[in-house]
Every structure is written in structure tokens, then in C-alpha cells.
Scaffold this active site. Structure first.
Site, PDB file in Angstrom:
ATOM      1  N   ASP A 190       0.856  -1.192   0.000  1.00 13.83           N
ATOM      2  CA  ASP A 190       0.000   0.000   0.000  1.00 13.83           C
ATOM      3  C   ASP A 190       0.892   1.242   0.000  1.00 13.83           C
ATOM      4  O   ASP A 190       2.132   1.137  -0.114  1.00 13.83           O
ATOM      5  CB  ASP A 190      -0.995  -0.044   1.171  1.00 13.83           C
ATOM      6  N   HIS A 191       0.268   2.410   0.134  1.00 11.26           N
ATOM      7  CA  HIS A 191       1.016   3.678   0.109  1.00 11.26           C
ATOM      8  C   HIS A 191       2.022   3.793   1.248  1.00 11.26           C
ATOM      9  O   HIS A 191       3.099   4.350   1.066  1.00 11.26           O
ATOM     10  CB  HIS A 191       0.031   4.853   0.171  1.00 11.26           C
ATOM     11  N   CYS A 195       2.912  -3.433   4.081  1.00 12.33           N
ATOM     12  CA  CYS A 195       2.052  -2.303   4.452  1.00 12.33           C
ATOM     13  C   CYS A 195       2.677  -1.696   5.701  1.00 12.33           C
ATOM     14  O   CYS A 195       3.842  -2.001   6.003  1.00 12.33           O
ATOM     15  CB  CYS A 195       0.589  -2.722   4.623  1.00 12.33           C
ATOM     16  N   GLY A 196       1.969  -0.840   6.414  1.00 12.00           N
ATOM     17  CA  GLY A 196       2.579  -0.185   7.564  1.00 12.00           C
ATOM     18  C   GLY A 196       3.100  -1.195   8.576  1.00 12.00           C
ATOM     19  O   GLY A 196       4.241  -1.123   9.023  1.00 12.00           O
ATOM     20  N   THR A 197       2.243  -2.141   8.924  1.00 13.42           N
ATOM     21  CA  THR A 197       2.622  -3.164   9.908  1.00 13.42           C
ATOM     22  C   THR A 197       2.880  -4.528   9.280  1.00 13.42           C
ATOM     23  O   THR A 197       3.405  -5.422   9.943  1.00 13.42           O
ATOM     24  CB  THR A 197       1.487  -3.358  10.925  1.00 13.42           C
ATOM     25  N   GLY A 198       2.423  -4.719   8.060  1.00 14.07           N
ATOM     26  CA  GLY A 198       2.461  -6.042   7.422  1.00 14.07           C
ATOM     27  C   GLY A 198       1.237  -6.878   7.780  1.00 14.07           C
ATOM     28  O   GLY A 198       1.001  -7.944   7.202  1.00 14.07           O
ATOM     29  N   VAL A 199       0.437  -6.381   8.706  1.00 12.36           N
ATOM     30  CA  VAL A 199      -0.688  -7.175   9.217  1.00 12.36           C
ATOM     31  C   VAL A 199      -1.855  -7.203   8.233  1.00 12.36           C
ATOM     32  O   VAL A 199      -2.320  -8.268   7.813  1.00 12.36           O
ATOM     33  CB  VAL A 199      -1.147  -6.656  10.603  1.00 12.36           C
ATOM     34  N   GLY A 200      -2.323  -6.022   7.845  1.00 11.51           N
ATOM     35  CA  GLY A 200      -3.505  -5.966   6.971  1.00 11.51           C
ATOM     36  C   GLY A 200      -3.270  -6.682   5.653  1.00 11.51           C
ATOM     37  O   GLY A 200      -4.128  -7.440   5.174  1.00 11.51           O
ATOM     38  N   HIS A 205       8.659 -25.283   8.068  1.00  7.74           N
ATOM     39  CA  HIS A 205       7.551 -26.047   8.671  1.00  7.74           C
ATOM     40  C   HIS A 205       6.192 -25.742   8.051  1.00  7.74           C
ATOM     41  O   HIS A 205       5.309 -26.594   8.068  1.00  7.74           O
ATOM     42  CB  HIS A 205       7.469 -25.756  10.177  1.00  7.74           C
ATOM     43  N   ASN A 206       6.002 -24.521   7.574  1.00 11.04           N
ATOM     44  CA  ASN A 206       4.657 -24.117   7.121  1.00 11.04           C
ATOM     45  C   ASN A 206       4.577 -23.890   5.626  1.00 11.04           C
ATOM     46  O   ASN A 206       3.504 -23.561   5.108  1.00 11.04           O
ATOM     47  CB  ASN A 206       4.214 -22.837   7.849  1.00 11.04           C
ATOM     48  N   ARG A 257       6.184 -34.688   8.328  1.00  6.98           N
ATOM     49  CA  ARG A 257       5.023 -34.435   9.204  1.00  6.98           C
ATOM     50  C   ARG A 257       4.429 -33.050   8.956  1.00  6.98           C
ATOM     51  O   ARG A 257       3.237 -32.826   9.161  1.00  6.98           O
ATOM     52  CB  ARG A 257       5.406 -34.604  10.678  1.00  6.98           C
ATOM     53  N   HIS A 258       5.289 -32.143   8.486  1.00  5.46           N
ATOM     54  CA  HIS A 258       4.802 -30.778   8.223  1.00  5.46           C
ATOM     55  C   HIS A 258       3.849 -30.762   7.028  1.00  5.46           C
ATOM     56  O   HIS A 258       2.910 -29.988   6.984  1.00  5.46           O
ATOM     57  CB  HIS A 258       5.978 -29.832   7.974  1.00  5.46           C
ATOM     58  N   ARG A 318       0.300 -31.553   7.930  1.00  2.00           N
ATOM     59  CA  ARG A 318      -0.420 -30.420   8.540  1.00  2.00           C
ATOM     60  C   ARG A 318      -0.846 -29.399   7.499  1.00  2.00           C
ATOM     61  O   ARG A 318      -1.943 -28.847   7.564  1.00  2.00           O
ATOM     62  CB  ARG A 318       0.464 -29.779   9.620  1.00  2.00           C
TER      63      ARG A 318
END
Ligand code: RB5
Length: 159
Positions: A20-21, A77-82, A110-111, A144-145, A148
Site C-alpha cells: 500500500d502507500h 504495508c505499515g505493519t504487514g498485518v492488513g 515447517h509451514n 510431518r509438516h 499439517r
């Protein structure tokens, strides 16, 4: 692995980028860093400092990765969260937001994460480059990963 083979693998890897901006300059800096290292990038925007919604760019990058146009994606983004939440809404995406290299590495091993999210207001650019390097170099360990990951995909398929 010989240097030449490694160079070829890096050159073949197509990475989708989106921000984002709030993270536009940050994306540009990481784009330059990746290009300098020999990666190919597919920049899906944003292209300037005008206010935009992070979700549109999370969806775009998620679709590029889940649809197979790009092997991996990096979003900002600002936090990477959104933007990580948004990318994770695309079926087949496993996005992780990281502010240190340990989780970045384990998220690959693992993921099998296929999208990395970084917060431009959280990490400095040099730390971000380190996180990107670690994330791109680490390999999924399977075993095993994989069971999952398959369980998550099965759940996702039922929704
Ligand atoms: C934009 O101001 C900000 O909300 C966005 O960049 C991001 O931090 C959201 O998660």
C-alpha cells in the site's frame, strides 16, 4: 550447490510484490535489492504515495502466487498485518508477517509459506533484507509438516 546452478535457480524464481502507500518506498527498496540479486520480480503496485487499500494489493499478490504466475510473493504495508490477512484470504496462500529472521526461516521449513509480509513502520530496511534472504533461502522440510499443510488445505477446500 555450485555458484552457477544457484544463480540459475535465483534467476528463474519469479516473485510477486505488492504494497500500500505506507510501504511504497519500502517495496521499491526491496525490489531493487531483489533485482540486484538476480531475482525476477512482478510488481503489482501500488505505484506511488497516493492512499490505497492494502487489501487490493494483498489479493493481487495472493492470486499471482496461488494461480502459479509467481512462485512466491512479498507484500508490505505499515505493519504487514492488513496485507498478510488479505493475502491469506486467497485460497492456497500461506502468508506470514515477520519482523525477525527466525520465524521467517521456520515459516518456510515447517509451514511452506508462499507469501512473506513485512511492516515498513516496524522493521528497518536492512533487517527486512535479512528476513527476505532467510525466507527465500529456506526450504520446506515436508514429512510431518506436509500432513499439517494438507490438513489446512482440506479445511480451506471445505469452506
Ligand atoms: C495504512 O495507514 C495502514 O493502516 C496499513 O499500511 C497497514 O498497517 C494495515 O495493516
Amino acid at each position: 550447490m555450485s555458484g552457477r546452478r544457484e544463480e540459475r535457480l535465483v534467476a528463474n524464481l519469479m516473485i510477486a510484490l505488492g504494497s500500500d502507500h505506507a510501504a511504497f518506498e519500502f517495496k521499491e527498496a526491496i525490489k531493487a535489492y531483489l533485482l540486484e540479486k538476480g531475482y525476477q520480480v512482478h510488481d503489482l503496485g501500488t505505484c506511488g504515495a497516493d492512499r490505497v487499500d492494502y487489501c487490493d494489493f494483498g489479493f493481487r499478490v495472493g492470486e499471482a502466487v496461488a494461480g502459479g504466475a509467481c512462485e512466491k510473493g512479498i507484500v508490505f504495508c505499515g505493519t504487514g498485518v492488513g496485507i498478510s490477512i488479505s493475502a491469506n484470504k486467497v485460497k492456497g496462500v500461506r502468508a506470514v508477517v515477520c519482523s525477525e529472521p527466525y520465524s521467517a526461516k521456520l515459516s518456510r521449513q515447517h509451514n511452506d509459506t508462499n507469501v512473506l509480509a513485512l511492516g515498513a513502520r516496524v522493521v528497518g530496511i536492512e533487517l527486512a533484507k535479512m528476513i527476505v534472504d532467510v525466507w527465500l533461502d529456506a526450504q520446506f522440510e515436508g514429512g510431518r509438516h506436509l500432513d499439517r499443510i494438507n490438513k489446512i488445505a482440506e479445511y480451506e477446500g471445505r469452506r
